[in-house]
Design a protein around this motif. Structure first.
Motif, mmCIF file in Angstrom:
data_model
loop_
_atom_site.group_PDB
_atom_site.id
_atom_site.type_symbol
_atom_site.label_atom_id
_atom_site.label_comp_id
_atom_site.label_asym_id
_atom_site.label_seq_id
_atom_site.Cartn_x
_atom_site.Cartn_y
_atom_site.Cartn_z
ATOM 1 N N ASP A 1 0.831 -1.211 0.000
ATOM 2 C CA ASP A 1 0.000 0.000 0.000
ATOM 3 C C ASP A 1 0.866 1.261 0.000
ATOM 4 N N ALA B 1 2.460 1.539 -3.494
ATOM 5 C CA ALA B 1 1.427 1.917 -4.462
ATOM 6 C C ALA B 1 1.063 3.384 -4.316
ATOM 7 N N TRP C 1 1.004 2.277 -8.285
ATOM 8 C CA TRP C 1 0.736 0.919 -8.743
ATOM 9 C C TRP C 1 -0.747 0.568 -8.649
ATOM 10 N N THR C 2 -1.179 -0.316 -9.522
ATOM 11 C CA THR C 2 -2.426 -1.055 -9.346
ATOM 12 C C THR C 2 -2.066 -2.335 -8.611
ATOM 13 N N ILE D 1 -2.808 -6.042 -6.956
ATOM 14 C CA ILE D 1 -3.634 -7.244 -7.062
ATOM 15 C C ILE D 1 -3.244 -8.195 -5.938
ATOM 16 N N GLY E 1 2.251 -5.512 -7.718
ATOM 17 C CA GLY E 1 2.040 -4.124 -8.107
ATOM 18 C C GLY E 1 2.278 -3.964 -9.595
ATOM 19 N N TRP E 2 1.313 -3.386 -10.293
ATOM 20 C CA TRP E 2 1.356 -3.302 -11.749
ATOM 21 C C TRP E 2 1.345 -1.853 -12.219
#
Length: 218
Positions: free
Chosen positions: A23, A26, A31-32, A34, A43-44
């Motif tokens: 968190d 991100a 990041w997105t 998942i 983290g994407w």
């Protein structure tokens, strides 16, 4: 000698509280996130994996692309498959890994090790910095940095993430109870700062790198 590794397959951060750490990252890097099986997270940035965050206490682990999966020294390894981050990958976007750097108190021995294991050659940078280069897809390109440490017996990797606005990223890190370990500073690689999450995950931030390695990419 192995075929020269041309970059990173993935990054993994092992910390005691992976959800809180992902968190934080991100929030700083956009990041997105998942949730994965077993309590881990990924983290994407768009369709590219930036990092995986798992339970443990090892900190960052670097996985380089190569022809044969195997363990390497100092929290790194080799895996087969597509390289996502490196000099021949797409330019790093905000939140993606954009450089790695090896610190060592025994540069000659370390250079020999990475040449033997990853097929890298060495080149001079500036201000005492060195470069590891890969020729896997043609002319040599910088794939990692090297720095000499004055502390005997010290070895380890540092990693950098790309950000669009360094001051804003540092402000987000502070606002999320993280620490700005080093304020924005202009170095040969570009404008950088270092941050540390409240529960681990130290890393460097590089503002608007044109490619892998920032100024080294040109």
């Amino acid at each position: 000698m192995p075929v020269s590794s041309c970059g990173l397959r993935r990054l993994e951060l092992s910390v005691a509280e992976p959800e809180l750490s992902v968190d934080f990252l991100a929030g700083v890097l956009g990041w997105t996130v998942i949730a994965e099986p077993g309590g881990s997270f990924s983290g994407w940035v768009g369709d590219r994996l930036a990092a995986q965050v798992v339970a443990g206490e090892r900190g960052w682990r670097l996985v380089f692309g190569g022809d044969e999966a195997r363990e390497l020294t100092h929290d790194s390894s080799v895996d087969t498959g597509r390289v996502l981050h490196g000099p021949w990958a797409p330019p790093p976007r905000h939140g993606e890994p954009c450089w790695v750097e090896y610190l060592t108190s025994e540069p000659d021995e370390s250079n020999a090790y990475w040449k033997r294991e990853l097929g890298w050659e060495t080149a001079k940078g500036s201000r005492g910095l060195g470069l590891y280069t890969s020729s896997r897809h043609g002319d040599p390109r910088p794939v990692a940095g090297s720095m000499s440490s004055c502390f005997a017996g010290f070895f380890g990797w540092s990693l950098y993430f790309a950000v669009d606005d360094l001051e804003a990223a540092c402000a987000r890190a502070s606002g999320l109870d993280g620490e700005v370990v080093s304020e924005p500073l202009s170095l040969p690689i570009g404008l950088i700062a270092s941050i540390k999450g409240p529960r681990g995950g130290s890393c460097a931030l590089l503002e608007k790198p044109a490619g892998w390695g920032g100024a080294w990419s040109g």
